[in-house]
Design an enzyme around this catalytic site. Sequence first.
Site, PDB file in Angstrom:
ATOM      1  N   TYR A 149     -16.709  13.050  -6.195  1.00 29.71           N
ATOM      2  CA  TYR A 149     -15.410  13.682  -5.914  1.00 29.71           C
ATOM      3  C   TYR A 149     -15.405  14.277  -4.500  1.00 29.71           C
ATOM      4  CZ  TYR A 149     -11.299  16.671  -6.500  1.00 29.71           C
ATOM      5  OH  TYR A 149     -10.075  17.278  -6.341  1.00 29.71           O
ATOM      6  N   LYS A 153     -13.023  13.144  -1.203  1.00 29.03           N
ATOM      7  CA  LYS A 153     -12.118  14.045  -0.477  1.00 29.03           C
ATOM      8  C   LYS A 153     -12.533  14.182   0.995  1.00 29.03           C
ATOM      9  CE  LYS A 153      -9.331  14.917  -3.950  1.00 29.03           C
ATOM     10  NZ  LYS A 153      -7.968  14.374  -3.976  1.00 29.03           N
TER      11      LYS A 153
HETATM   12  P1  NAP Z   1      -3.888  16.415 -12.988  1.00 28.72           P
HETATM   13  O1  NAP Z   1      -3.215  17.572 -13.636  1.00 28.72           O
HETATM   14  O2  NAP Z   1      -5.014  15.747 -13.675  1.00 28.72           O
HETATM   15  O3  NAP Z   1      -2.753  15.344 -12.592  1.00 28.72           O
HETATM   16  C1  NAP Z   1      -3.107  14.181 -11.897  1.00 28.72           C
HETATM   17  C2  NAP Z   1      -1.964  13.202 -11.994  1.00 28.72           C
HETATM   18  O4  NAP Z   1      -2.354  11.989 -11.307  1.00 28.72           O
HETATM   19  C3  NAP Z   1      -1.682  12.792 -13.451  1.00 28.72           C
HETATM   20  O5  NAP Z   1      -0.310  12.612 -13.639  1.00 28.72           O
HETATM   21  C4  NAP Z   1      -2.456  11.490 -13.554  1.00 28.72           C
HETATM   22  O6  NAP Z   1      -1.989  10.642 -14.575  1.00 28.72           O
HETATM   23  C5  NAP Z   1      -2.205  10.894 -12.186  1.00 28.72           C
HETATM   24  N1  NAP Z   1      -3.175   9.828 -11.919  1.00 28.72           N
HETATM   25  C6  NAP Z   1      -4.521   9.924 -11.959  1.00 28.72           C
HETATM   26  N2  NAP Z   1      -5.062   8.715 -11.752  1.00 28.72           N
HETATM   27  C7  NAP Z   1      -4.035   7.846 -11.583  1.00 28.72           C
HETATM   28  C8  NAP Z   1      -3.953   6.448 -11.371  1.00 28.72           C
HETATM   29  N3  NAP Z   1      -5.058   5.696 -11.316  1.00 28.72           N
HETATM   30  N4  NAP Z   1      -2.743   5.883 -11.251  1.00 28.72           N
HETATM   31  C9  NAP Z   1      -1.614   6.621 -11.339  1.00 28.72           C
HETATM   32  N5  NAP Z   1      -1.624   7.941 -11.557  1.00 28.72           N
HETATM   33  C10 NAP Z   1      -2.824   8.543 -11.688  1.00 28.72           C
HETATM   34  O7  NAP Z   1      -4.500  16.830 -11.573  1.00 28.72           O
HETATM   35  P2  NAP Z   1      -4.040  17.912 -10.489  1.00 28.72           P
HETATM   36  O8  NAP Z   1      -4.943  19.072 -10.612  1.00 28.72           O
HETATM   37  O9  NAP Z   1      -2.583  18.117 -10.491  1.00 28.72           O
HETATM   38  O10 NAP Z   1      -4.519  17.131  -9.171  1.00 28.72           O
HETATM   39  C11 NAP Z   1      -3.612  16.592  -8.231  1.00 28.72           C
HETATM   40  C12 NAP Z   1      -4.349  16.403  -6.923  1.00 28.72           C
HETATM   41  O11 NAP Z   1      -4.853  17.672  -6.476  1.00 28.72           O
HETATM   42  C13 NAP Z   1      -5.575  15.483  -7.022  1.00 28.72           C
HETATM   43  O12 NAP Z   1      -5.648  14.656  -5.892  1.00 28.72           O
HETATM   44  C14 NAP Z   1      -6.739  16.457  -7.033  1.00 28.72           C
HETATM   45  O13 NAP Z   1      -7.908  15.871  -6.542  1.00 28.72           O
HETATM   46  C15 NAP Z   1      -6.209  17.553  -6.146  1.00 28.72           C
HETATM   47  N6  NAP Z   1      -6.839  18.854  -6.341  1.00 28.72           N
HETATM   48  C16 NAP Z   1      -6.850  19.451  -7.564  1.00 28.72           C
HETATM   49  C17 NAP Z   1      -7.481  20.690  -7.714  1.00 28.72           C
HETATM   50  C18 NAP Z   1      -7.535  21.391  -9.040  1.00 28.72           C
HETATM   51  O14 NAP Z   1      -8.362  22.307  -9.193  1.00 28.72           O
HETATM   52  N7  NAP Z   1      -6.684  21.058  -9.999  1.00 28.72           N
HETATM   53  C19 NAP Z   1      -8.085  21.308  -6.611  1.00 28.72           C
HETATM   54  C20 NAP Z   1      -8.052  20.663  -5.376  1.00 28.72           C
HETATM   55  C21 NAP Z   1      -7.428  19.448  -5.252  1.00 28.72           C
HETATM   56  P3  NAP Z   1      -2.761  10.587 -16.009  1.00 28.72           P
HETATM   57  O15 NAP Z   1      -2.811  11.986 -16.522  1.00 28.72           O
HETATM   58  O16 NAP Z   1      -1.916   9.680 -16.797  1.00 28.72           O
HETATM   59  O17 NAP Z   1      -4.133  10.063 -15.705  1.00 28.72           O
END
Ligand code: NAP
Length: 244
Positions: A149, A153
């Site tokens: 991961y 990033k």
């Molecule tokens: P999340 O709640 O897991 O949501 C991720 C979304 O992306 C879901 O709708 C998921 O769909 C979709 N997705 C994942 N893989 C996909 C694919 N192969 N094709 C199409 N859609 C896909 O995650 P989040 O926390 O909102 O994260 C959003 C972004 O923020 C990510 O890039 C993550 O790395 C970044 N981020 C998150 C955090 C954190 O702590 N949450 C911190 C820093 C950065 P499904 O659920 O159907 O798989």
Amino acid sequence: MEISFAGKQALVTGAGKGIGRATALALARCGARVTAVTRTQADLNSLVQECPAIVPVCVDLADWAATEAALKDVGPIDLLVNNAGCAVLQPFLEVTPDQFDLLFNVNVKAVLHVSQMVAIGMKARGSGGSIVNVSSQASQRALRDHAVYCATKGALDMLTKVMALELGPHQIRVNSVNPTVVMTKMGRLGWSDPEKARNMKSRIPLGRFAEEEDVVNSILFLLSEKSSMVNGVALPVDGGHLAC
Ligand code: NAP
């Protein structure tokens, strides 16, 4: 600060849940016509129920050919948010090639692909645009069990810079936001253990995790004309974690 995206077309990936869903809804509230891309149809159904103006596209972004087919007719896009991402926790010595490929396919390769498709149109129209990649504090901080991961990033931050370099002359700005933990589905995967969460919060000067809204506000700023001279940056949304 008032931001309006009236008359703009936006595309948000990973818009089914978490930060992407909140971003799609915020963009729609600011007047943009939003295309929401994700892979779970049920999430798109509930999103459209919540905001009927949103145009849903269901595709697995890890599949290059399926993405090409799903997005070829979305029309002109002015604002792109590459938010879809996935995380799998594995100790470094147990990292498997399938998980390595999955994370790089979604977190890096799909960003390159979707951005190519959108930026070709932006360049041809000569109308400029703004792209925001959702990266992470993990691009710059080693986190236990996050080897792949963190690597995705880190790659995404450098991809952002090269995109900014090459697309800038076409008035297409490219930046990233780099959040700390947000308690979405992904956040809960890594940080539900109270001891781990306490330890991480103790290294965030503001003493808390980020809310979805904190990240969305920074994305909206980078998409908007309010940041018209900002290009190629990785903006931490981390309460100061990366500063210390
Ligand atoms: P999340 O709640 O897991 O949501 C991720 C979304 O992306 C879901 O709708 C998921 O769909 C979709 N997705 C994942 N893989 C996909 C694919 N192969 N094709 C199409 N859609 C896909 O995650 P989040 O926390 O909102 O994260 C959003 C972004 O923020 C990510 O890039 C993550 O790395 C970044 N981020 C998150 C955090 C954190 O702590 N949450 C911190 C820093 C950065 P499904 O659920 O159907 O798989």
